[in-house]
Design an enzyme around this catalytic site. Structure first.
Site, PDB file in Angstrom:
ATOM      1  N   THR A  34      31.014  33.055  38.492  1.00  0.00           N
ATOM      2  CA  THR A  34      29.652  33.128  39.028  1.00  0.00           C
ATOM      3  C   THR A  34      29.395  34.454  39.731  1.00  0.00           C
ATOM      4  O   THR A  34      28.238  34.846  39.886  1.00  0.00           O
ATOM      5  CB  THR A  34      29.398  31.983  40.028  1.00  0.00           C
ATOM      6  OG1 THR A  34      30.442  31.993  41.009  1.00  0.00           O
ATOM      7  CG2 THR A  34      29.361  30.635  39.329  1.00  0.00           C
ATOM      8  N   GLY A 118      49.734  38.629  37.877  1.00  0.00           N
ATOM      9  CA  GLY A 118      49.253  37.992  36.657  1.00  0.00           C
ATOM     10  C   GLY A 118      49.083  36.499  36.765  1.00  0.00           C
ATOM     11  O   GLY A 118      48.945  35.816  35.753  1.00  0.00           O
ATOM     12  N   GLY A 120      46.598  34.915  38.570  1.00  0.00           N
ATOM     13  CA  GLY A 120      45.253  34.479  38.929  1.00  0.00           C
ATOM     14  C   GLY A 120      45.043  34.360  40.422  1.00  0.00           C
ATOM     15  O   GLY A 120      44.091  33.725  40.865  1.00  0.00           O
ATOM     16  N   LEU A 121      45.910  34.968  41.223  1.00  0.00           N
ATOM     17  CA  LEU A 121      45.790  34.939  42.680  1.00  0.00           C
ATOM     18  C   LEU A 121      45.354  36.294  43.240  1.00  0.00           C
ATOM     19  O   LEU A 121      45.445  36.554  44.421  1.00  0.00           O
ATOM     20  CB  LEU A 121      47.118  34.502  43.317  1.00  0.00           C
ATOM     21  CG  LEU A 121      47.572  33.099  42.934  1.00  0.00           C
ATOM     22  CD1 LEU A 121      48.940  32.801  43.519  1.00  0.00           C
ATOM     23  CD2 LEU A 121      46.559  32.053  43.378  1.00  0.00           C
ATOM     24  N   SER A 122      44.865  37.145  42.358  1.00  0.00           N
ATOM     25  CA  SER A 122      44.246  38.415  42.724  1.00  0.00           C
ATOM     26  C   SER A 122      45.204  39.391  43.379  1.00  0.00           C
ATOM     27  O   SER A 122      44.898  40.019  44.385  1.00  0.00           O
ATOM     28  CB  SER A 122      43.027  38.182  43.621  1.00  0.00           C
ATOM     29  OG  SER A 122      42.126  39.247  43.514  1.00  0.00           O
ATOM     30  N   ASP A 168      36.910  38.881  44.586  1.00  0.00           N
ATOM     31  CA  ASP A 168      38.314  39.062  44.931  1.00  0.00           C
ATOM     32  C   ASP A 168      38.486  40.127  46.007  1.00  0.00           C
ATOM     33  O   ASP A 168      39.244  39.951  46.966  1.00  0.00           O
ATOM     34  CB  ASP A 168      39.118  39.450  43.693  1.00  0.00           C
ATOM     35  CG  ASP A 168      39.172  38.345  42.660  1.00  0.00           C
ATOM     36  OD1 ASP A 168      38.715  37.228  42.952  1.00  0.00           O
ATOM     37  OD2 ASP A 168      39.659  38.612  41.547  1.00  0.00           O
ATOM     38  N   TYR A 217      37.675  38.223  29.264  1.00  0.00           N
ATOM     39  CA  TYR A 217      36.863  38.299  30.476  1.00  0.00           C
ATOM     40  C   TYR A 217      35.596  39.112  30.240  1.00  0.00           C
ATOM     41  O   TYR A 217      34.480  38.667  30.550  1.00  0.00           O
ATOM     42  CB  TYR A 217      37.690  38.923  31.606  1.00  0.00           C
ATOM     43  CG  TYR A 217      36.973  39.034  32.930  1.00  0.00           C
ATOM     44  CD1 TYR A 217      37.138  38.060  33.910  1.00  0.00           C
ATOM     45  CD2 TYR A 217      36.143  40.107  33.206  1.00  0.00           C
ATOM     46  CE1 TYR A 217      36.478  38.162  35.126  1.00  0.00           C
ATOM     47  CE2 TYR A 217      35.481  40.216  34.414  1.00  0.00           C
ATOM     48  CZ  TYR A 217      35.659  39.239  35.372  1.00  0.00           C
ATOM     49  OH  TYR A 217      34.999  39.343  36.573  1.00  0.00           O
TER      50      TYR A 217
END
Length: 381
Positions: A34, A118, A120-122, A168, A217
């Site tokens: 979003t 890598g 997905g935890l920025s 992020d 993405y």
């Protein structure tokens, strides 16, 4: 981590560092894909971070050693060119700061982190904000979290080449311990939202990493832009999917190819789920929050198509083990899911999930409970 970095710094540069900085990774409780649609997000900075121990240099050279990669880089602030790997992030942040008119000073440092790469935890945003904090500290720059987040985003967009939104970087810069951060990505207004005392977030690492730069993405972002262009024929005032309600989307769905409609449906319904989640947290309603997380995952899986077999399995196993809700976090395509648990159940759920997950997949996933942490900070030695 300060002790580890200090020892490594002394070993490499012979005397102690003058400054240590850290910037956290994040989980996004809800509000996925979003942010680049001017929408709402609800992330939480986590207690895993990227750290840099450093001291200023009298010139415009940067010398930086990564403990995680066992690599050393050196570059001049007057000759930035590297755009790949962690060296690209270092030079990209310097480029963005200088493009904004900031006069930078060189420094030497040692960097390490415990944000899984890598996953997905920025880890990338944590790296960017730690580097920005380092440059700001040695160059006597004022630290404005929103400005620095925007410059870090610019480095990732225009230097590294990943067309990410602002979430992020902003949560890594502006997180508040004990709270999630509700962000309106259109005007970057933020509100702290207290984490319910009985809630625990468990990060579920799938051991299936992904690279945003090589994933779909950027394609998803383009699909959202196409949806806006097509909907503008009936809704001429809109500039982003943020401006479209679920009711308006349904009324004009004939304007959109099926795939584009489904992408848009995820975004417009996800914005509503974020607003409902803020209310649920303020009311300490964990059951409602968990149901919203599950609805978010289903939408990401079916409409936005950014989940994976591993992430779907993690969500299924977490719910079967007693989690109140679970969903993928981050851009998807692998990486991490999160589970919302009551405090007394968190450790057992983590054990149950990965006892079965690793056996069924042959992977080496793992789980860890995490707490809401502060954003980028500086420590003077």
């Amino acid at each position: 981590m300060i002790d580890i970095l200090t020892a490594a710094f002394i070993d490499r540069f012979t005397s102690p560092p003058e400054i240590v900085v850290r910037a956290p990774g994040r989980v996004n409780l809800i509000g996925e894909h979003t942010d680049y649609n001017d929408g709402f997000v609800l992330p939480m900075a986590i207690d895993r971070a990227v750290w840099v121990a450093l001291r200023p240099r009298p010139d415009r050279q940067v010398h930086l050693h990564s403990l995680d990669f066992a690599q050393h880089i050196a570059f001049s602030l007057d000759a930035l060119h590297e755009r790949k790997g962690w060296a690209g992030y270092a030079q990209g942040v310097a480029w963005a700061l200088q493009e904004a008119g900031h006069a930078l000073r060189g420094w030497e440092g040692v960097m390490a982190g415990n944000v899984p790469i890598g996953a997905g935890l920025s880890s990338s945003a944590a790296t960017e904000l730690a580097l920005a904090r380092a440059f700001a500290a040695v160059s006597n720059l004022p630290w404005d979290p929103t400005e620095m987040a925007l410059l870090a985003q610019r480095a990732e967009n225009q230097w590294v080449g990943v067309n990410c939104g602002i979430m992020d970087q902003l949560i890594s810069a502006a997180g508040v311990a004990g709270h999630a951060l509700f962000i309106d990505t259109r005007d970057l207004a933020t509100q702290t939202v207290p984490m319910p005392e009985d809630a625990r977030i468990v990060a579920l690492y799938s051991d299936a990493p992904r690279s945003l730069a090589s994933s779909a993405y950027n394609q998803r972002r383009a699909e959202c832009e196409e949806a806006v262009q097509l909907l503008q024929t009936a809704l001429p005032g809109i500039t982003a999917l943020r401006d479209v309600s679920p009711q308006q989307l349904e009324a004009h769905r004939r304007l959109l190819p099926l795939v584009i409609y489904r992408r848009a449906r995820h975004v417009v319904t996800e914005n509503d789920r974020v607003l409902d989640s803020v209310l649920a947290m303020r009311n300490n309603d964990l059951d409602a929050l968990g149901a919203l997380m599950l609805a978010s995952h289903a939408s990401l899986r079916d409409d936005y198509e950014v989940s994976s077999r591993e992430l779907d399995l993690l969500v299924e196993l977490a719910v079967n083990a007693g989690a109140l809700g679970a969903r993928l976090t981050g851009a998807g395509f692998g990486g991490c899911a999160i589970a919302l648990c009551r405090a007394q159940d968190a450790e057992r759920i983590a054990d149950d999930v990965f006892g079965e997950y690793n056996q069924r997949t042959g992977l080496k996933g793992y789980a860890f409970a995490t707490a809401a942490a502060d954003g980028a900070k500086i420590y003077t030695m």
